[in-house]
Every structure is written in structure tokens, then in C-alpha cells.
Enzyme design. Sequence first.
Site, short mmCIF file in Angstrom:
data_model
loop_
_atom_site.label_atom_id
_atom_site.label_comp_id
_atom_site.label_asym_id
_atom_site.label_seq_id
_atom_site.Cartn_x
_atom_site.Cartn_y
_atom_site.Cartn_z
CD GLU A 7 -3.21 0.67 2.04
OE1 GLU A 7 -3.60 -0.51 2.03
OE2 GLU A 7 -3.77 1.57 2.68
CG ASP A 102 -2.21 -0.96 5.07
OD1 ASP A 102 -1.08 -1.43 4.80
OD2 ASP A 102 -2.40 0.22 5.42
CE1 TYR A 320 0.81 4.16 7.81
CE2 TYR A 320 -1.16 3.12 8.70
CZ TYR A 320 -0.55 3.90 7.74
OH TYR A 320 -1.28 4.40 6.72
#
Length: 828
Positions: A7, A102, A320
Amino acid sequence: MELIITEKDNAARRIADILSGGTYDSSRQNGVNVYEWGGKRCVGLSGHVVGVDFPPEYSDWRDVEPVELIDASVEKTPTKENIVATLRILARKAERATIATDYDREGELIGKEAYEIVRDVNDDIPIRRVRFSSITENEVQNAFDEPDDLDFDLAAAGEARQIIDLVWGAALTRFLSLSAGQLGNDFISVGRVQSPTLKLIVDREREIEAFDPEDYWELFADLGKSDDGDAFEAQYFYRDDDDNEAERVWDEGTAESVFEDLSSRDQATVVDVNGRTRTDAPPTPFNTTQFIRAAGALGYSAQRAMSIAEDLYTAGYMTYPRTDNTVYPDDLEPDDLLDEFVGHPTLGEDAESLLEADEIVPTEGDEETTDHPPIHPTGEIPSRGDVSDDEWEIYELVVRRFYATVADAAVWEHLKVVAEAGDHRLKANGKRLVEPGYHEVYPYFSTSENYVPAVDEGETLTLSDVELEEKQTQPPRRYGQSRLIETMEDMGIGTKSTRHNTLEKLYDRGYIEGDPPRPTRLAMAVVDAAERYADRVVSEEMTAQLEDDMDAIANGDAGLEDVTDESREMLEAIFEELANSREEIGDHLRKSLKDDKRLGPCPECGEDLLVRQSRHGSYFIGCDGYPDCEFTLPLPSTGKPLILEAECDEHGLHEVKMLAGRQTFVHGCPLCKAEDAGEGPVIGDCPDCADEHGGELAIKTLQSGSRLVGCTRYPDCEYSLPLPRRGEIEVTEMTCDEHDLPELVVHSGDEPWELGCPICNYQEFQARESESGSDLEALDGVGAKTVEKLADAGIESLDDLTDADPDDVAADVDGISADRIRTWQAEA
DNA sequence: GCAAGGTC
């Protein structure tokens, strides 16, 4: 050759690293990184690389009736052409493709977009899907060992959302904009997420506007043990009609008679003592929302907190930042992560103390998702000089939150004492932190204690200093940014990646201003109109329904078309209602737009002064009576004007703020500004002559163009402080405790310069001039604050520092360890 | 030029 598609670039690089054992080569094609090793290539997208839109013949707002958009087709077109082009080239050469986007619904859709691009140029290679929820060796290896297929139903659920959002958003946005004649940059927007969020803010504002304050009284007294002097505060209470404890007295006569009675006594008898122990559990791991909330408590806007978090993530210091998960994955080993911090000058000590525990069990939140792990530090620690002060503060917050999740609970002892004086009762609530637990490693929560001594039932206490306080009930408070984001999450609207952007959008659209955000008249009119004619678009129901429909699509119980057709029919019905009310809605919106531009009465003719825009686009203030009245006032040339609530006492005009991103500043009353181009606003008392003559300090511009803070009694009083020559000077609402003057901010160039209190600023300037002791600032991680601290310990230069004994200095100075001083000595 | 959702 196998092509692996992720992604984002960051994930591509880390997966290449894991699968290649660190032996990959990287190259750049069309500005896209490609990682290559042993017959495999890995490339990262940038989220969605295609977007949905109507065909071009629908693009002119005036030529197309908004209602026509409902049945218009929806097309997909590449939005990141370089990435799409690179993907096509790589796909042609591939013998197999693996989608590694993801592990969530949107990831499945992004994966399907990649699938279609690959299929388009290569119609027979196998395309598989791998799923992992954190990019760790174990998870990634396992995922690639057992690949799966793309879930087209799940992707279709996402596509239904795209279509419904576009059709509703575009059709209603165009309808409102056209009805109000707002077609340029200032169109009037509506959407499934932004509008319920706006309604939340507007509803609260309606409550505030409708609020009718009520007077009430509260009584306090000091109680003390007769054998020592330590008094503690107690509050009067009584039993209300429902037999609940009540502190507020609603009748002035009653309050006064209680006051008289209590004041006439000097003793009270303890009638109840109630002690209990409360466990204060450590906080759960950070998801995006809770992270934004914690950063908000440190003064960061949601947008800024996320932007810093993204930088720290890209640099490899933390995981993240966009995640819903509040449960650490199995393969996170808290001990190993804590080990990384051992020996660190500021973060090491706490890690070491946590490692002493027999067993380390992290806390868990309620949300366990597959998207990404909760936000935590990676174990790669930035050196203090590599990051800005703000970045370090946010980094430390993330580290300490991780610490807190593996720390012990805290324990509080609460003590409630009730004493009786005549017919009246007083109570005191004491609390003491007996086991600091996680607070020792996570200092962001208040741990303030309230002293109440141990007393016995029947004990006689002294009673003194009775006070009667008159108060008023307060309207509900506006939502702050992080509160809004939390509420959006509770309502199920927006996502971890978009909620903070939604708020930013509301600011940009002229719907809200300030912090906490306040809705404009336009916002209230838009919500009004939507509630009346398109209630769905301002309600959280629309998202709830959409979520159900998406689940049905994902489970194979419904088709994409079933859901989008039904949604289109609902919108069709709304437009039938809207058609008759177009003019009425337009009038209301136009009136509100004008209200948002109204400053107050024109000094020449009494009509309204309005913010206007010249043909060249610059803003000025003109009279609504134009052309009969030609009165105008200038506005600063940078930024977009916004009218504040505050009014000028002298002219009855609202003050103006200039919105220019980070250079935003308050311009003030435009008429005052025009009148005293020379003498600016008064900011406080003159320290030299206020007591004797009532002199005040004002910001002045001299003939020469130089500026200063000077006494209004000049030339009788010559007190003055220098100011920079360039830039707009903003007088903020923050005041310096020491000098009781507002903090100033200078806006010139890119970064606003926080000059601070003008007296403090001048003193610092003088100190720098006379001592040149600031050579200390050359050291790693030493700023003005540290220099000040060191100066208190008698260290004013590098020479002083090298001669000093680190342990002595550390003992003298708060928050600077001997180790850190040794590091500096080595550096010096 | 409209939405919301990815990512930078």
C-alpha cells in the site's frame, strides 16, 4: 519474476528487507521505488492510485442539474499516473503477482485496484493476496507461506461506499452552492462524514446560545485538628429532595443564613469518616484517537500531532500512526523493547526500573483489529539533535505511553470526612497517591493530592474562615478538537486516517473557526437546511446503515448494485422535496453568508460594514450602503479575513483575524487600526509610571518605521522596549505571569516568531548581549531553557561547564543528569 | 471545482 505490491513505499521497503534478509537492491522508476532481489520485485503504491468520478460531460456545475448526478455513471480513473504506469511496466514482466496491501477493508479495495491494473496488461498470471497485521519477520513470513485470494466482496463493499459518498456529496454540494450562488472557491459542501460532524458542533452552539445562566451559592470553611495548625478546606452540603448530596444553594436568603450560622461558630464535630483505597489502572496502548487526545493535552492540534507522528514513523522511530488497534500483537516482546532504552540518558532509568518487575504484562484496550499494531516506539531511538523539540516531545509521549502500558497500577487513598456544625454539614474529600505505579513513567496525568488529616468520629475540629461564593451555572463547553475526534469515533463516522482531516476541511470551508472550534452562521444555516430537507446527510444513521450494507456485501448477502440503487432512490426522494424550496434555502444561506461578513455599523452612514473582495481578489471592508456610501477600510494583504466574536469597545466593530495557515494572526478592529496607524493597541500597565500616573504600554510605530512597546505618557515617561521592524505583530491571549503583559508573536516569513512577553524578551536580549554565555547553545540538545537552568547552577559558558563537577551540577539542576553533563563535557 | 478514503 514475482511482483509484490504494497500500500505504501515504507511497507514495500520493510517487506523487501524481511524477505530478502536485507540483500535487496533498490532503484527508482518514474519516481517510484522498486526493491529487487532473487527473482522478486516489490513496489509500494500511495494508497488509492485510482479515484471515482463522473464522466467529463457532468463537470460544468451550471450546465447540469444537480439531480442528474444521481443517475450519472461513475468512472474510475488513475489519480497517481506515475505509479500506475510503473505498475503496468512491472506487471507485464511478471510471472506472478502478490497483493500485500493493508489488512483492512480499504486495503482490500486498494488491492483490487492493483489487481485490475495488473490484469489489464497481463491476463493470465496468478494473482494472490497475503494478509498480515504488522510488518514483523514472523507475520510476513507466515503470510507469504500461506497466500490467499483477494476478497472481491470485501473490495466491492468499499466501492459501494465510494459511489454513495460521491453521489450524495456531489449532488447535495452542488445543489446548495447553486441555490446560494456560491460557485467559485467558496462552494458550500455537504458529506456523509463532514456534515454529521458539523451538526455536532452546531448542536452544541445552539445549546450555548439558548443557555440561561442561573445564580447559585457555595459555602466553604476551613477545618483543623485542634492540636496543630494545619487546616483543610471543607464544603457545605445538604440533602436535596432526592436525598442526594448537594453543594449548590439556589436561594440567596438560604445561603446567607447558612453563612451567618456557620460564621458564628468556631467548632465542628466529625460525624463520619470514610476511607477507601482505589486502584488506578495504567492506560491502554495508543490507537490514533487516543494518541491525538494525549497530544492535544500537550497543546498540539490534531493535524499537527498526526503530521509529527508521520515524520517519526517515516524516520523509523515509531510504528504506523494510523491504527484502530489497542492490543499489542503476540510477537511484541515488551522486555526486548524496554531493553533498547536501557542506558539512554533521559529515557533509560525508567526502562530499567520497569525491567525489574517479575513479569511484564501489557494492558489491552477493547479494540483488537487487523490493520496495524497499536502505536509504539520501534526501539530505534532518535538522538536529541536529529529531531525538533516538538518531535522529541511527541516521541517521548509515545515511548512513555508504551512504558505506562507495561507498568504497575497506581493506588490512591481517598478519605472523606463529614463534620457537623449546628444543623449544617461540611465535607472534605482528601486523596493521596500511595503507590505512584505507572505515573512514575507517564507524567502526563495529574497526580495532585488533596490533604485531609486522619480524624476520628466524634472528634472536635476548629472551624474558621467561612466563605460564601456567588456563582453562576455555565453553558456547556464547546467541543475541543480531540473531543470531537473521539466523538466521531464513538459515532462510527470517519476513519483513523481521516477524522483529523475532516476537522481541517471544516476550517477550510469557513464552517468553523478558532480552537475550540466555533461554527459560523453559514455552518448553522447549512445544518439547518440539511436537517429540514436531507436529514440523513447530517445524521450518523447514514454511516451506520452504510456499514450494515457494506457488511452485507462483504458477506455475499447483497450485491453492490442493490445497495447503491437503494441509496440513489433515497436521494431521489430528497431532491423531490428540495426542488420546491430552492429559493428559500438560497435566501437563508445568502443571509448567513452576509452575517459572517458583517463587522458592525458604518461610522459614516450607519449601514453594515462588510468584508468584501476587490476585483483583484484582495480583501477590504466596504459599506453595504455602497454606492451611496463609499466608506472603506483596508485589511492586511496576507490571508483570508475572519470575523471574531470580540467587539471593539470604541467603534462597536468586530475584530478581524487573518487566516494564513501558520502565519495566521489577529488584526483587531479595522477602524482602530486605520486610525492609529501610529499608535497600536494598549497591552498593559507601564512598569515605571502606572502606579503614580496610570501610564500604559502600547505598541507604537515611529515615523522612521521602527517599532517599540512604549508608554502612552511619552514624552513624560520614556519607558520603552524594542520590537522587530518587520512582520505583523500579534498580541496573543497568553500573558506573562511575571510582568502581566501579553505574549507577542511576530508573523514574517515562513515561521511565526514567538517573541513572548516584551519585557522578558528584552531581558533575554540584554543577557545575550552582555554575557555571550550562549556558547552553551552549541551543545547537542541545549536550548534557551537549559541555558537558563545551567545559569542557575552558576554555569554560564563552556569553560564553566568543563570545570564543573557533573554530580554537583546534577544535584543543583532539575531534570539534567550527571551523565548528560559528562556527554556535554566530552563534546565541549 | 463536488465526497471520503488511502498516502506524503
